[in-house]
Motif scaffolding. Structure first.
Motif, PDB file in Angstrom:
ATOM      1  N   ASN A 178      -3.624  16.020   2.733  1.00 51.39           N
ATOM      2  CA  ASN A 178      -4.187  16.486   3.966  1.00 51.39           C
ATOM      3  C   ASN A 178      -3.411  17.501   4.636  1.00 51.39           C
ATOM      4  O   ASN A 178      -4.107  18.027   5.177  1.00 51.39           O
ATOM      5  CB  ASN A 178      -3.951  15.111   4.831  1.00 51.39           C
ATOM      6  CG  ASN A 178      -5.066  13.982   4.405  1.00 51.39           C
ATOM      7  OD1 ASN A 178      -6.003  14.189   3.944  1.00 51.39           O
ATOM      8  ND2 ASN A 178      -4.613  12.633   4.664  1.00 51.39           N
ATOM      9  N   SER A 195      -1.673  11.753  -0.690  1.00 50.32           N
ATOM     10  CA  SER A 195      -2.477  11.532   0.207  1.00 50.32           C
ATOM     11  C   SER A 195      -2.116  12.393   1.565  1.00 50.32           C
ATOM     12  O   SER A 195      -2.572  13.167   1.849  1.00 50.32           O
ATOM     13  CB  SER A 195      -2.949  10.311   0.933  1.00 50.32           C
ATOM     14  OG  SER A 195      -3.765  10.196   2.064  1.00 50.32           O
ATOM     15  N   ILE A 196      -0.960  12.197   1.777  1.00 46.90           N
ATOM     16  CA  ILE A 196      -0.027  13.197   2.833  1.00 46.90           C
ATOM     17  C   ILE A 196      -0.131  14.644   2.693  1.00 46.90           C
ATOM     18  O   ILE A 196      -0.478  15.467   3.189  1.00 46.90           O
ATOM     19  CB  ILE A 196       1.152  12.599   3.349  1.00 46.90           C
ATOM     20  CG1 ILE A 196       0.878  11.347   4.259  1.00 46.90           C
ATOM     21  CG2 ILE A 196       1.833  13.541   4.376  1.00 46.90           C
ATOM     22  CD1 ILE A 196       2.117  10.251   4.196  1.00 46.90           C
ATOM     23  N   GLN A 249       0.443   7.099  -0.884  1.00 48.50           N
ATOM     24  CA  GLN A 249       0.435   7.628   0.163  1.00 48.50           C
ATOM     25  C   GLN A 249       1.238   8.923   0.490  1.00 48.50           C
ATOM     26  O   GLN A 249       0.723  10.046   1.194  1.00 48.50           O
ATOM     27  CB  GLN A 249       1.391   6.724   1.219  1.00 48.50           C
ATOM     28  CG  GLN A 249       0.609   5.476   1.960  1.00 48.50           C
ATOM     29  CD  GLN A 249      -0.484   5.899   2.376  1.00 48.50           C
ATOM     30  OE1 GLN A 249      -0.495   6.788   3.464  1.00 48.50           O
ATOM     31  NE2 GLN A 249      -1.695   5.360   2.532  1.00 48.50           N
ATOM     32  N   LYS A 250       2.067   9.311  -0.446  1.00 50.30           N
ATOM     33  CA  LYS A 250       2.625  10.861  -0.613  1.00 50.30           C
ATOM     34  C   LYS A 250       1.722  11.729  -0.850  1.00 50.30           C
ATOM     35  O   LYS A 250       1.533  12.686  -0.435  1.00 50.30           O
ATOM     36  CB  LYS A 250       3.987  10.745  -1.397  1.00 50.30           C
ATOM     37  CG  LYS A 250       4.892  10.398  -0.805  1.00 50.30           C
ATOM     38  CD  LYS A 250       6.372  10.382  -1.690  1.00 50.30           C
ATOM     39  CE  LYS A 250       7.520   9.636  -1.427  1.00 50.30           C
ATOM     40  NZ  LYS A 250       8.696   9.794  -2.555  1.00 50.30           N
TER      41      LYS A 250
END
Length: 93
Positions: free
Chosen positions: A72, A68-69, A65-66
């Motif tokens: 993005n 991915s964020i 998630q880190k």
């Protein structure tokens, strides 16, 4: 207040356009390098999980998630920079 004692102290806050460009380029390289490092770390932990290594599932998910964020956010910054460039190019001089 004492006056500056050397030439470097007087020019401390003013950079030449070349120096500003190099500084910006270096900052951009560092940011992209950090995004890449996060992606690699996520890939390594995912591979360990797949191969049955000693890694917790929640740790893998948090790392993914880190990454991915971060990716993005980088893409959004790039999009805004391109939009700003295009807007500047549309301006009449």
């Amino acid at each position: 207040m004492t006056p500056p004692t050397t030439v470097n102290e007087t020019n401390k806050h003013s950079a030449t356009p070349y120096e500003a460009q190099q500084s910006f380029a270096q900052s951009l390289k560092n940011a992209i390098s950090e995004v890449n490092a996060q992606q690699i770390q996520s890939d390594i932990k995912t591979e360990k999980l797949i191969n049955g290594g000693d890694v917790d599932l929640h740790d893998v998910m948090i790392t993914a998630q880190k990454a991915s964020i971060t990716l993005n956010a980088t893409m959004e910054i790039r999009n805004k920079a391109v939009e700003a460039y295009q807007e500047i190019m549309r301006m009449s001089v």
